[in-house]
Write an enzyme that holds these catalytic residues in place. Sequence first.
Site, PDB file in Angstrom:
ATOM      1  N   GLY A  45       0.054  -6.417  -0.798  1.00 38.79           N
ATOM      2  CA  GLY A  45       0.450  -7.445  -0.538  1.00 38.79           C
ATOM      3  C   GLY A  45      -0.207  -6.754  -2.265  1.00 38.79           C
ATOM      4  N   HIS A  46       1.001  -7.073  -2.435  1.00 39.88           N
ATOM      5  CA  HIS A  46       0.190  -6.488  -4.246  1.00 39.88           C
ATOM      6  C   HIS A  46       1.027  -7.733  -5.147  1.00 39.88           C
ATOM      7  CE1 HIS A  46       1.020  -1.754  -4.750  1.00 39.88           C
ATOM      8  NE2 HIS A  46      -0.200  -2.373  -3.564  1.00 39.88           N
ATOM      9  N   THR A  47      -0.043  -8.479  -6.076  1.00 38.43           N
ATOM     10  CA  THR A  47       0.141  -9.000  -6.063  1.00 38.43           C
ATOM     11  C   THR A  47       0.120  -9.552  -8.252  1.00 38.43           C
ATOM     12  OG1 THR A  47      -2.179 -10.400  -4.400  1.00 38.43           O
ATOM     13  CG2 THR A  47      -1.437 -12.105  -7.017  1.00 38.43           C
ATOM     14  N   LYS A  49      -3.631  -2.932  -7.851  1.00 39.14           N
ATOM     15  CA  LYS A  49      -2.803  -1.574  -7.944  1.00 39.14           C
ATOM     16  C   LYS A  49      -1.669  -2.968  -8.862  1.00 39.14           C
ATOM     17  CE  LYS A  49      -2.437   0.090  -3.807  1.00 39.14           C
ATOM     18  NZ  LYS A  49      -4.308  -0.701  -3.152  1.00 39.14           N
ATOM     19  N   GLY A  50      -1.170  -3.985  -8.044  1.00 38.83           N
ATOM     20  CA  GLY A  50      -0.244  -4.593  -8.263  1.00 38.83           C
ATOM     21  C   GLY A  50      -0.270  -5.366  -9.820  1.00 38.83           C
ATOM     22  N   THR A  68      -2.952  -5.032  10.320  1.00 41.07           N
ATOM     23  CA  THR A  68      -1.834  -6.263   9.485  1.00 41.07           C
ATOM     24  C   THR A  68      -0.482  -6.596   9.754  1.00 41.07           C
ATOM     25  OG1 THR A  68      -0.612  -4.540   8.757  1.00 41.07           O
ATOM     26  CG2 THR A  68      -2.344  -5.376   6.694  1.00 41.07           C
ATOM     27  N   GLY A 122      -7.920  -0.248  -0.337  1.00 40.43           N
ATOM     28  CA  GLY A 122      -6.793  -1.087  -0.900  1.00 40.43           C
ATOM     29  C   GLY A 122      -7.689  -2.047  -1.915  1.00 40.43           C
ATOM     30  N   ASP A 123      -6.479  -3.265  -2.150  1.00 39.03           N
ATOM     31  CA  ASP A 123      -6.956  -3.875  -2.507  1.00 39.03           C
ATOM     32  C   ASP A 123      -7.134  -4.257  -3.955  1.00 39.03           C
ATOM     33  OD1 ASP A 123      -5.628  -5.460  -0.169  1.00 39.03           O
ATOM     34  OD2 ASP A 123      -7.768  -5.946   0.419  1.00 39.03           O
ATOM     35  N   GLY A 163      -9.773  -9.820 -15.548  1.00 40.95           N
ATOM     36  CA  GLY A 163      -9.007 -10.831 -15.075  1.00 40.95           C
ATOM     37  C   GLY A 163      -7.489 -10.608 -14.379  1.00 40.95           C
ATOM     38  N   THR A 170      -1.778 -10.109   2.160  1.00 38.30           N
ATOM     39  CA  THR A 170      -0.598  -9.927   3.407  1.00 38.30           C
ATOM     40  C   THR A 170      -1.561 -10.805   4.449  1.00 38.30           C
ATOM     41  OG1 THR A 170       0.040  -7.693   2.489  1.00 38.30           O
ATOM     42  CG2 THR A 170       0.385  -8.278   4.355  1.00 38.30           C
ATOM     43  N   GLN A 205      -1.463   0.309  -0.665  1.00 38.29           N
ATOM     44  CA  GLN A 205      -3.297   1.397   0.632  1.00 38.29           C
ATOM     45  C   GLN A 205      -4.441   1.282  -0.339  1.00 38.29           C
ATOM     46  OE1 GLN A 205      -0.620   1.566   2.347  1.00 38.29           O
ATOM     47  NE2 GLN A 205      -0.319  -0.239   2.546  1.00 38.29           N
TER      48      GLN A 205
HETATM   49  P1  IMP Z   1      -2.074  -1.369   9.156  1.00 38.57           P
HETATM   50  O1  IMP Z   1      -1.612  -0.423   7.886  1.00 38.57           O
HETATM   51  O2  IMP Z   1      -0.999  -2.646   8.997  1.00 38.57           O
HETATM   52  O3  IMP Z   1      -1.753  -0.247  10.467  1.00 38.57           O
HETATM   53  O4  IMP Z   1      -3.543  -2.037   9.347  1.00 38.57           O
HETATM   54  C1  IMP Z   1      -4.870  -0.880   9.387  1.00 38.57           C
HETATM   55  C2  IMP Z   1      -5.744  -0.268   8.504  1.00 38.57           C
HETATM   56  O5  IMP Z   1      -5.483  -1.084   7.213  1.00 38.57           O
HETATM   57  C3  IMP Z   1      -6.404  -2.212   8.627  1.00 38.57           C
HETATM   58  O6  IMP Z   1      -7.828  -1.897   8.463  1.00 38.57           O
HETATM   59  C4  IMP Z   1      -5.559  -2.579   7.415  1.00 38.57           C
HETATM   60  O7  IMP Z   1      -6.314  -4.349   7.116  1.00 38.57           O
HETATM   61  C5  IMP Z   1      -5.775  -2.483   6.894  1.00 38.57           C
HETATM   62  N1  IMP Z   1      -4.820  -2.073   5.491  1.00 38.57           N
HETATM   63  C6  IMP Z   1      -3.937  -1.709   5.419  1.00 38.57           C
HETATM   64  N2  IMP Z   1      -3.077  -2.449   4.284  1.00 38.57           N
HETATM   65  C7  IMP Z   1      -3.617  -2.514   3.811  1.00 38.57           C
HETATM   66  C8  IMP Z   1      -3.601  -3.069   2.188  1.00 38.57           C
HETATM   67  O8  IMP Z   1      -2.677  -3.313   1.129  1.00 38.57           O
HETATM   68  N3  IMP Z   1      -4.838  -3.438   1.532  1.00 38.57           N
HETATM   69  C9  IMP Z   1      -5.956  -3.507   2.752  1.00 38.57           C
HETATM   70  N4  IMP Z   1      -6.389  -2.724   3.451  1.00 38.57           N
HETATM   71  C10 IMP Z   1      -4.725  -2.342   3.737  1.00 38.57           C
END
Ligand code: IMP
Length: 436
Positions: A40-42, A16-17, A130, A12-13, A419, A301, A225
């Site tokens: 959390g797409h920035t 992608k946004g 989260t 994740g992160d 960037g 997020t 994700q």
């Molecule tokens: P949940 O999706 O809130 O249940 O979190 C489960 C795991 O996925 C945790 O380790 C979160 O930090 C991670 N996670 C969920 N959504 C994201 C995302 O958009 N980016 C990065 N990590 C994420």
Amino acid sequence: MSTLSVFGAQWGDEGKGKIIDLLARDADIVVRCQGGANAGHTVVVGEQRFVLHHLPSGILHPGTVNVVGNGVAVDPLVLFDEIDGLAERGVSVTSDSLRVAAGAHVIFEHHKRIDRYAERWRGVGRIGTTGRGIGPCYADKAARTGLRVADLVEPVRFEERIRAALAEKNALFEKVYGEEAMAPGEVFDRYAAIAQRLAPFVADTGEEVRSAYKEGKRILFEGAQGAMLDLDHGTYPFVTSSNTGIASIGSGGGFPPTKLERVQGIAKAYCTRVGEGPFPSEDSGALGECLRDRGNEYGATTGRPRRCGWIDLVALRFALELNGATGWVMTNLDVLSGFDGIPVCTGYDYPSRGDREPSVYPGHLAGLDGVSPVLETRPGWSEDITGVRHFKDLPQAARDYVHWIEEKVGVPIELLSVGPERDQVIFLRTALEAAT
Ligand code: IMP
């Protein structure tokens, strides 16, 4: 006709946004198929920074239809906070620009409470979620006790179903967690009000997307994700509760994956992870901290500091292969400027087994026990590359880094991001164009 699926190829992160926002320029429809407000797409547009949790990233492009598919866990409170926040900044969201699946499951306050309480009970096995209620909502979906958007917007049905759901959850709150029960009447009133606002957006989105495809519209599927957080193929149980790759397009988008023309993974030039769980190429020392500072690696997020480390070619190859990626995007290359040498994880060492399996990603968590990364350090560069727009203008060491990784991964890199702004990219190939 063209279809493109974009997914996160790390934890994740991956940025992608920004990439989806860029690709959305050439798309008629942008579809989200899984996840919820945990994303959390920035997107940075000029002076403005938008962080989208729920809405597809195409929402910033007038004329684009944005679909929240049936596989998304919809939190109506967050959705309308986001819609109202955009309206204040001059972006209007209408039932022409946003469609929400009638079949999507709804996240209620009780899901968020369970998410928090369950984490407490997990102790050292906590996932670091989260806290957005994602897992408990999908658990109800699988248990067939969840409420869908179609239930929410139908008042009589909603009242009946929410009372039944809360009868069970209240027993859990009081008898298991030792917490206060929730008042069904209050919950009904709060959500019935938002349901009225949601109703005009509700549609059979799978049918709409398939029809659009038949009409030759350009469709972009936006993953949330990352592949390594996939419920089935990620580092279970330290994962999210949905399938984060192309598999969700069929189940959560109502669109046959056989009609996907291009599949693009997104990965940073290094690697990050938030929450608990294995991260073989993590650098918990000074260099990792340096990556965090330079890359501003804090969760969009939750604001949590992200764990930082080096690009992991074993995990990346696995993620791209699993999803049949036809190409990938390397983001945040600019963050690596200023490192004398850049470590790259080329394999995993299993000292306890006296074993080295450089190219195979273990399919289960136990396979990562006691693993240490095999690192190869590549030459770094010192120049600021945020202004570079052509590959040939990058410093030689940066070009070598990109080429070397592409060769090791075996899947072509189509775009480099240098960037946070929309125009800070180097096109090696444009994916939607290539699909046309
Ligand atoms: P949940 O999706 O809130 O249940 O979190 C489960 C795991 O996925 C945790 O380790 C979160 O930090 C991670 N996670 C969920 N959504 C994201 C995302 O958009 N980016 C990065 N990590 C994420």
